[in-house]
Scaffold this active site. Structure first.
Site, PDB file in Angstrom:
ATOM      1  N   CYS A 110     -14.327   7.686 -22.713  1.00 39.79           N
ATOM      2  CA  CYS A 110     -14.162   8.811 -21.782  1.00 39.79           C
ATOM      3  C   CYS A 110     -12.670   9.041 -21.501  1.00 39.79           C
ATOM      4  CB  CYS A 110     -14.978   8.561 -20.520  1.00 39.79           C
ATOM      5  SG  CYS A 110     -15.156  10.029 -19.474  1.00 39.79           S
ATOM      6  N   HIS A 116     -20.337   7.521 -22.393  1.00 41.51           N
ATOM      7  CA  HIS A 116     -20.222   6.168 -21.858  1.00 41.51           C
ATOM      8  C   HIS A 116     -21.232   5.260 -22.545  1.00 41.51           C
ATOM      9  CE1 HIS A 116     -17.421   6.758 -18.490  1.00 41.51           C
ATOM     10  NE2 HIS A 116     -17.884   7.995 -18.492  1.00 41.51           N
ATOM     11  N   GLU A 134     -21.560   2.155 -22.307  1.00 45.36           N
ATOM     12  CA  GLU A 134     -22.024   1.132 -21.365  1.00 45.36           C
ATOM     13  C   GLU A 134     -23.079   1.677 -20.408  1.00 45.36           C
ATOM     14  OE1 GLU A 134     -19.317   2.872 -21.111  1.00 45.36           O
ATOM     15  OE2 GLU A 134     -18.719   3.156 -19.016  1.00 45.36           O
TER      16      GLU A 134
END
Lengths: 250, 184
Positions: free
Chosen positions: B81, B165, B167
């Site tokens: 990001c 993202h 994660e």
């Protein structure tokens, strides 16, 4: 547009899930971490935790819950309830939450929205609006303010809110469907995403909400039957709503 | 030594990146120390906060020079990001910010129907949905994948950058991270 999102919402008090979760498969039905893991595995696109604690040590307990949740799920989650200052918001975000939701504090002190957005980006600030017919309520829906729903949503977005969580307090818990008229009115007036909340009784209700807005919050409909989340998603998809395809972990 | 150094630039959420790495059995440390950034097997530049304060922090700590040196030595870096956006030459964010300049390209305000662009969106040509949350977007000749037409992934030399993202992208994100980290 990104894909429509289905978002289970958990009410938490003193680190425990309260209200309406009837569970069989979990070791601990009141543990927000267990439930978060379970809903994440069931294909939730995001989660919302609303802290309704009214005790002095509530804030520390909440931060601990946020850290534990962040350790076990890899989907985004929002935390709201009792966030009154930038420091409150920072603690929650640094503990691993993606976004904070502010409600009454944003009404009392609208600059708070901007301060959180400047520090963490507007994607990290959700403004939750509890709406009556077209009046904004505070204190968990018990007190009418002098704000009107649509203008307040517009102001919140202008001040830096990255998303509006719009709850119809008349529909909440009624299972008669979301307030689509109000949801559409708010969504037309702002250029940030809007989450519809309050009133989901069926997959058809959720699908109807996702035809007019970006995301739908669900509570009792999933808490009554947490194992049913994948089935609920399949039903919503079968109604023509393209939810994300949930991948297998390799 | 840890498998991965997650670069600290003084803002926000490194917790989730570390938790995802732990699920993949990778050890990590959060740091802005130049020597750690230079020598780690992998470096992740995570993505929360504002471009200006992030770059200031990276320059002040010497992390910026270490990242440039690492890139020049072809040691792998993953930008997530904002971390991907910082690797480009410049950003419109915060009134204009000079980036690390590892890759050609600039970051511009996102002109999407709803901003921030929040939620799961398909990345092409991978045909999988990942989680996005952004108000700015990269324009770069090094883009290798898109999402609804916008840059989703850039890759150049030992740098790979993703707008989404991983994660926060459930199994799809963990699978991506695992593929990425297994490559070096």
């Amino acid at each position: 547009m990104p894909l429509p999102r289905l978002i289970p919402c958990l009410d938490v008090a003193d680190g425990r899930v309260v209200k309406g979760v009837s569970f069989v498969a979990l070791r601990d039905v009141g543990d927000p971490v267990e439930l978060a893991r379970h809903y994440s595995a069931g294909g939730a696109d995001e989660l919302v935790f609303l802290d309704i604690t009214a005790t002095p040590h509530g804030a520390d307990t909440l931060v601990e819950v946020v850290e534990r949740v962040a350790d076990v799920i890899e989907i985004p989650f929002t935390v709201g309830g009792g966030i009154r200052t930038l420091e409150d918001a920072s603690r929650i975000i640094e503990a691993g939450a993606d976004r904070v939701s502010v409600n009454s504090a944003a009404i009392t002190e609208p600059e708070l929205i901007t301060r959180i957005a400047e520090r963490f980006g507007s994607q990290a600030v959700v403004v939750a609006i509890d709406a009556g017919a077209d009046v904004v309520y505070t204190h968990g829906g018990r007190r009418a303010s002098d704000l009107r729903t649509v203008p307040w949503a517009v102001e919140a977005a202008a001040r830096g809110a990255g998303e509006i969580l719009l709850t119809s307090i008349e529909r909440d818990g009624q299972r008669s469907g979301y307030d689509l008229v109000l949801t559409a009115a708010v969504r037309d007036a702002v250029d940030v995403p809007v989450i519809a909340s309050g009133g989901a009784g069926s997959a058809a209700d959720v699908a109807a909400a996702l035809r007019v807005t970006d995301a739908a919050l669900v509570a009792s409909i999933v808490h009554e039957n947490p194992e049913g989340l994948p089935g609920l998603r399949a039903e919503i998809s079968a109604l023509g709503i393209s939810l994300r395809r949930v991948e297998e972990r390799r | 030594m840890s498998d991965v150094v997650v670069v600290d630039y003084g803002a926000g959420n490194t917790h989730s990146v570390r938790a995802a790495l732990e699920h993949l059995g990778r050890t990590s440390v959060v740091s802005s120390q130049p020597e750690l950034i230079l020598n780690a097997p992998w470096v992740i530049l995570p993505g929360v906060g504002s471009a200006k304060s992030a770059m200031e922090h990276l320059e002040e700590t010497g992390a910026a020079s270490a990242l440039r040196e690492r890139f020049a030595a072809s040691h792998p870096i993953l930008g997530i990001c904002l971390g991907m956006q910082l690797a480009l030459q410049a950003s419109e964010e915060d009134g204009g910010v000079k980036g690390l300049g590892l890759l050609a390209g600039v970051v511009i305000r996102l002109d999407a129907p709803r901003v921030p662009r929040l939620g799961w969106a398909i990345v092409d040509p991978w045909d999988e949905a990942y989680y996005f949350a952004h108000s700015f977007v990269a324009e770069s000749p090094h883009r290798v994948a898109t999402s609804e037409g916008w840059t989703a992934v850039v890759e150049h030399g030992a740098f790979i950058g993703v707008q989404f993202h991983p994660e926060k992208s459930d199994a799809a994100g963990l699978n991506f991270l695992d593929r990425c980290l297994s490559r070096a």
